[in-house]
Design a protein around this motif. Structure first.
Motif, mmCIF file in Angstrom:
data_model
loop_
_atom_site.group_PDB
_atom_site.id
_atom_site.type_symbol
_atom_site.label_atom_id
_atom_site.label_comp_id
_atom_site.label_asym_id
_atom_site.label_seq_id
_atom_site.Cartn_x
_atom_site.Cartn_y
_atom_site.Cartn_z
ATOM 1 N N TYR A 29 -6.381 2.074 12.963
ATOM 2 C CA TYR A 29 -5.664 2.960 12.036
ATOM 3 C C TYR A 29 -4.634 3.814 12.776
ATOM 4 O O TYR A 29 -3.494 3.933 12.349
ATOM 5 N N GLY A 33 -1.737 1.776 11.753
ATOM 6 C CA GLY A 33 -1.793 2.219 10.350
ATOM 7 C C GLY A 33 -0.459 2.037 9.638
ATOM 8 O O GLY A 33 -0.424 1.602 8.482
ATOM 9 N N ASP A 35 1.890 -0.186 10.270
ATOM 10 C CA ASP A 35 2.115 -1.612 9.975
ATOM 11 C C ASP A 35 1.245 -2.061 8.809
ATOM 12 O O ASP A 35 1.656 -2.898 8.012
ATOM 13 N N TRP A 36 0.026 -1.524 8.752
ATOM 14 C CA TRP A 36 -0.854 -1.882 7.629
ATOM 15 C C TRP A 36 -0.218 -1.445 6.315
ATOM 16 O O TRP A 36 -0.197 -2.188 5.347
ATOM 17 N N ALA A 37 0.289 -0.211 6.318
ATOM 18 C CA ALA A 37 0.741 0.376 5.054
ATOM 19 C C ALA A 37 2.063 -0.215 4.582
ATOM 20 O O ALA A 37 2.261 -0.417 3.387
ATOM 21 N N GLN A 39 3.897 -2.762 3.660
ATOM 22 C CA GLN A 39 3.838 -4.158 3.241
ATOM 23 C C GLN A 39 4.608 -4.273 1.933
ATOM 24 O O GLN A 39 4.566 -3.358 1.113
ATOM 25 N N TYR A 41 4.021 -5.646 -0.767
ATOM 26 C CA TYR A 41 3.258 -5.570 -2.010
ATOM 27 C C TYR A 41 2.703 -4.177 -2.280
ATOM 28 O O TYR A 41 2.093 -3.936 -3.302
ATOM 29 N N ASN A 42 2.880 -3.250 -1.327
ATOM 30 C CA ASN A 42 2.243 -1.941 -1.471
ATOM 31 C C ASN A 42 2.846 -1.149 -2.639
ATOM 32 O O ASN A 42 4.017 -0.800 -2.632
ATOM 33 N N TYR A 111 5.866 6.716 5.564
ATOM 34 C CA TYR A 111 4.489 6.724 6.046
ATOM 35 C C TYR A 111 4.318 7.709 7.202
ATOM 36 O O TYR A 111 5.201 7.868 8.036
ATOM 37 N N PHE A 113 0.802 9.330 9.717
ATOM 38 C CA PHE A 113 -0.626 9.189 10.008
ATOM 39 C C PHE A 113 -1.501 10.142 9.194
ATOM 40 O O PHE A 113 -2.584 9.787 8.755
ATOM 41 N N GLY A 116 -0.701 9.514 5.057
ATOM 42 C CA GLY A 116 -0.453 8.161 4.592
ATOM 43 C C GLY A 116 0.846 8.103 3.821
ATOM 44 O O GLY A 116 1.883 8.542 4.307
ATOM 45 N N LEU A 117 0.767 7.596 2.597
ATOM 46 C CA LEU A 117 1.977 7.525 1.769
ATOM 47 C C LEU A 117 1.924 8.537 0.640
ATOM 48 O O LEU A 117 2.663 8.441 -0.329
ATOM 49 N N ALA B 378 -4.685 2.628 4.670
ATOM 50 C CA ALA B 378 -3.733 3.375 5.504
ATOM 51 C C ALA B 378 -2.819 4.239 4.636
ATOM 52 O O ALA B 378 -2.434 5.338 5.026
ATOM 53 N N SER B 379 -2.497 3.751 3.429
ATOM 54 C CA SER B 379 -1.639 4.534 2.537
ATOM 55 C C SER B 379 -2.297 5.851 2.157
ATOM 56 O O SER B 379 -1.627 6.825 1.832
#
Lengths: 456, 507
Positions: A29, A33, A35-37, A39, A41-42, A111, A113, A116-117, B378-379
């Protein structure tokens, strides 16, 4: 009961495994984190984290260099500014991997840490990235390059802020040329030459040879070298551009006499030369906002005396990175230890909340303090005795030019590296102009204009 | 306490169940060559102290009469084993007082703790009211339900059963409450099922604690529990409904249940035992066979996650019973061999785990759930997007298998960590009571239940986050699922029963 109690310790194995897993998850994370977020499709990202919905990129004075509107990415109104800032800002398609639009993509998408978003304003919006660059200086630099290829960097060696970082060739990110892949004019256009390229240094390398000589040869102040335009070593010539006659090392450096430094390099030998080059940062990569610079190169392990001589005047296989050169100048200006440059000033979210702030960080020592003092005096003498102080009026500039032969029927590359020793204008610069011929007339002109503009 | 008849040496009796024998691992070591290694067990029950011979060579005598059955002792009775005779005496007052001072630590009032939990649930309720940018007073429904249930349970526990402690229940309510609040914003219908199951779970919890009051009775019932569990699996195998790759559901009219969840409770009943039973039946054969049946059935149903949970629980119980690393090693080797056989003849089993470690390459196929979990988790950052405002809930199985991601996205990493660490704390709870509980039955069952809960948590949170392969198990207390909720509260009963205060009558 007692044994049952002891055996229940087996549960610690399970708890240990659990904690290891948790540590792995948290590690992922913290470091991935973003890179995960980010995307496509998010659902929290308007437009799936594409630049068309990202935050702004601004220069140090708040000039908007890039912004988004209705799913499209727009850039500054001035085409020259757009082109000058291309490599620092990046392009919409992400071909320029060192631009902030690629390097700080997750932050631009909104984004961070901690939250998040999440956005307190309800809709996730991108964060703004402010650069330390001055778009005005960028523009001047690009104009002065006048279509030539090359790289220019100017930074505040006390604060680490990069005020100008221009690489050419460039293109307009608002309208990328259709023949970008076929037209030889755009060869290597995606590369930020300041950070990612290396060039033959030519005479600017004489600073390294000088440093090595000052470090281990005594009596250099009064020693006279003899320049007759060329010497023959191993049945092969080492030439100078002029016949300097009897000359000291100090004047040799100012007039850039090849014979003095070729002889010094041969006298010092491969080991001492290599040792000094390494101390001064050759073979080392620096991190500029997370981007590793290309390492400068000096290797005389297979060189004969003739080649060793050439290596001492910045030819042979010597290669240097412009950013490394400006760091070396910053080091000498700071008494031997450089402040590492950076160009991302801050990342701010909604209501101007700061998520990241650029800050100076010290690099490791490149020159020891007494040597730095001696080099400063010599570099200053170059300007006062030879280049002319009116290039940089009132700024107390110490510098060295270079004219690097590259062969292949091409004109030499012109170099200038240096810094102002004044506290009011703590700027160091490195400029290289490909096929610029004489360093002083090509790169020198650009450095002079940039320093004048930076000093305001 | 015991007193050696000839030398008058006093031997303190420290535990509720004590092994007597020559072996140094016994609770009361008697260095007499005529005594077997594990000779007898002295146990405290409601009826008084009981001595049982655990298959010794020379036998155990009470007042010079050989005993063949467990025998209740009166103060002054003399136990003879080999050439050693011990008289049972009342413990002196000094020892009792010292013990009391030892536990006189300041602990928070149970009602105060529960009040804090209720407050946190109120905050969640308020947040639910404000979910999705519109105000709705119905967001407080879960809070109202939880308050009613937990305070009723508290009154029943403290006034009805006179129990002084309420910690296990408080944590259970805290976690279940978070789960219910989360589920309510995803699907109010599922939340209704969840609330019903939670109520039933709390009832089951109290019933199980009462049932376990007498560990010897549990021992007598054990065979029936095992047979019942096996029959349940058989029914599941025959009438089971396949649901998304695993055939682990049975349909009973309007409701569907997952028998394997209930068998988790039976499994622990089957594994744990009182000390005298542990001493007389040293081998694990019966439990091994039962475990084999359970795990085999689960593999046939293709419910690999639950099979793993049973296996790990089996290892915990087997080790706590036998203490033999050799046995554990052999069982593990057998399991690896079995896995090899399965993969050899059913290689497609591996396909389910193919995306493990490469989920981003399979982001829209076999890595779909994992990538979505990571992205949305993460979001959420440290504090979450807000209850009801997440997107992960729209992904299949979000409220059960991926619930950790939903929790993280909507309520943040800090709260999610709090939940899983709370589940880990059950291990500490079980461990701290392990020698103080009234029987090894309670010690073993509590450790097994805590281990089972933690391992299940591991699979649930590390599967969708691509640290372990995705197996699709529920997160205790949080995930949607009536059977799961019921079973979790059932497992909690084992933890509560291991606390010696549970059955102590206040006074």
């Amino acid at each position: 009961m007692k044994t049952t109690g002891t055996r229940s310790l087996v549960l610690w194995i399970l708890a240990g495994g659990f904690l290891v897993g948790l540590a792995l998850l948290l590690y992922g994370y913290v470091f991935h984190g973003g890179d995960w977020a980010i995307q496509p499709y998010n659902g929290h990202l308007v437009g799936g984290g594409q630049l068309g919905y990202a935050g702004q990129v601004l220069d140090r004075n708040g000039v908007v260099l890039a912004y988004s509107q209705d799913g499209e990415r727009f850039y500054n109104d001035d085409q020259t500014v757009r082109q000058a800032c291309l490599h620092a800002v990046g392009d919409t398609d992400g071909f320029i991997s060192t631009g902030v639009q690629t390097q700080f993509r997750t932050q631009l998408s909104g984004y961070n840490f901690f939250t998040g978003l999440f956005s307190p304003t309800g809709e996730a919006s991108g964060h703004n990235v402010t650069l330390t660059l001055d778009s005005n200086l960028q523009k001047i630099a690009l104009e002065k390059f006048n279509g030539k290829r090359g790289a220019a960097i100017l930074y505040n060696y006390k604060s680490g802020e990069i005020l100008c970082m221009v690489s050419t060739p460039t293109f307009d990110p608002a309208a990328p040329p259709s023949d970008i892949d076929s037209n030889p004019q755009y060869e290597g256009v995606y590369l930020n030459r300041v950070l990612s390229s290396t060039y033959t240094p030519g005479s600017i390398f004489k600073i390294v040879t000088t440093a090595a000589a000052l470090d281990s040869i005594s009596g250099l102040d009064t020693r006279q070298f003899e320049c007759n335009g060329s010497i023959i070593v191993n049945n092969s010539k080492i030439t100078c551009l002029s016949k300097h006659g009897n000359i000291t090392m100090q004047d040799g450096l100012a007039k850039s006499c090849n014979i003095v430094f070729a002889e010094l390099a041969m006298e010092l030998g491969a080991e001492k030369m290599t040792d000094m080059a390494q101390r001064m940062g050759f073979g080392q990569s620096f991190e500029i906002d997370g981007i590793p610079t290309a390492a400068s190169f000096y290797d005389v392990s297979k060189a004969n005396d003739n080649e060793l001589g050439w290596s001492g005047i910045g030819q042979y296989t010597d290669m240097v990175n412009p950013c490394h050169m400006v760091i070396l100048m910053g080091a000498i200006a700071n008494g031997g230890t450089p402040v590492i440059p950076y160009y991302v000033q801050s990342v701010t979210g909604a209501f101007g909340f700061p998520f990241y702030r650029g800050h100076p960080s010290w690099g490791s020592e490149l020159v020891d303090e007494t040597l730095a003092g001696k080099l400063e005096a010599l570099l200053r003498y170059n300007v006062t005795s030879d280049y002319g102080d009116d290039m940089f009026p009132g700024m107390n500039v110490c510098a060295k030019t270079g004219t690097a032969e590259v062969g292949g029927g091409k004109q030499p590359n012109g170099w200038i590296i240096g810094y102002s020793a004044n506290d009011a204008t703590p700027y160091a610069f490195a400029v290289v102009v490909e096929e610029g011929n004489y360093g002083i007339s090509s790169a020198g002109r650009i450095a002079s204009a940039l320093m004048a503009a930076a000093a305001g | 306490m015991l007193e050696e008849v000839t030398s008058h040496v006093k031997i303190p009796v420290l535990y509720w169940e004590n092994s007597l024998g020559r072996s140094r691992s016994c609770d009361i070591v008697l260095p007499d060559p005529n005594i077997s290694r594990d000779h007898a067990v002295l146990m405290r029950r409601e009826s008084g102290w009981i001595i049982t011979d655990t298959g010794s060579k020379s036998g155990t005598l009470v007042n010079h009469r050989k005993i063949s059955q467990p025998r209740i002792l009166k103060p002054g009775d003399v136990i003879t084993m080999g050439s050693t005779s011990l008289a049972l005496k009342r413990a002196g007052h000094t020892a009792a007082r010292a013990k009391k001072q030892g536990v006189a630590r300041k602990i928070p009032r149970p009602s105060g703790l529960l009040l804090l939990v209720t407050l946190s649930q109120l905050l969640l309720g308020v947040q639910a009211c404000l979910a999705q940018n519109s105000f709705s007073i119905y967001g407080l429904l879960p809070f109202a339900f939880l308050t009613l249930l937990e305070w009723t349970a508290f009154l029943v526990s403290s006034k009805g059963f006179h129990r002084v402690s309420f910690e296990v229940e408080t944590i259970g309510f805290l976690l279940s409450g978070i789960g219910l609040s989360l589920l309510y914003t995803i699907s109010p219908q599922d939340a209704l099922v969840q609330a019903t199951a939670m109520t039933a779970g709390v009832v089951l919890y109290f019933c199980l604690i009462s049932f376990m009051n007498d560990p010897d009775r549990v021992m007598q019932w054990r065979l029936f529990i095992e047979i019942g569990a096996a029959v349940l699996f058989a029914v599941n195998l025959v009438f089971g409904v396949a649901s998304h790759g695993a055939q682990n559901w049975i349909s009973l009219g309007p409701i569907t249940v997952q028998p394997s969840e209930f068998i988790k409770i039976a499994f622990i009943f089957a594994g744990a035992a009182t000390l005298d039973k542990l001493q007389t039946k040293k081998n694990l054969t019966e439990f091994l066979i039962f475990s084999g049946v359970c795990i085999g059935s689960l593999i046939v149903m293709r419910d690999f996650g639950t099979a793993c949970i049973f296996f790990v629980t089996f290892l915990i119980i087997a080790f706590m019973r036998s203490g033999s690393i050799r046995t554990i090693f052999l069982v593990c080797a057998g399991a690896v061999f079995g896995l090899f056989i399965i993969l050899r003849f059913r290689p497609y089993v591996m396909d389910r785990f193919a995306a493990w470690g490469h989920v981003w390459q399979y982001a829209d196929t076999s890595g779909y759930q994992q990538t979505r979990t990571l992205t949305y988790a993460a979001s959420g950052g440290l504090f979450g997007i807000g209850l009801g405002d997440g997107y992960l809930k729209n992904v299949f199985a979000a409220s059960s298998d991926l619930v950790f991601g939903v929790l993280w996205e909507e309520l943040g990493l800090i709260l999610s960590l709090l939940v899983v660490v709370a589940i880990m704390l059950f291990i500490f709870y079980a461990r701290s009571d392990v020698t103080r509980s009234r029987s090894t039955f309670y010690s073993i069952s509590a450790c097994a239940a805590a281990g089972m809960l933690l391992f299940q948590t591991c699979l649930n949170i590390f599967g969708p986050t691509d640290i372990l392969p995705l197996t699709g198990v529920t997160l205790p207390f949080i995930s949607a699922g009536g059977s799961s909720m019921l079973a979790v509260w059932g497992l909690l009963a084992f933890l509560k029963a291991s606390d010696e205060r549970t059955y102590a009558v206040a006074g």
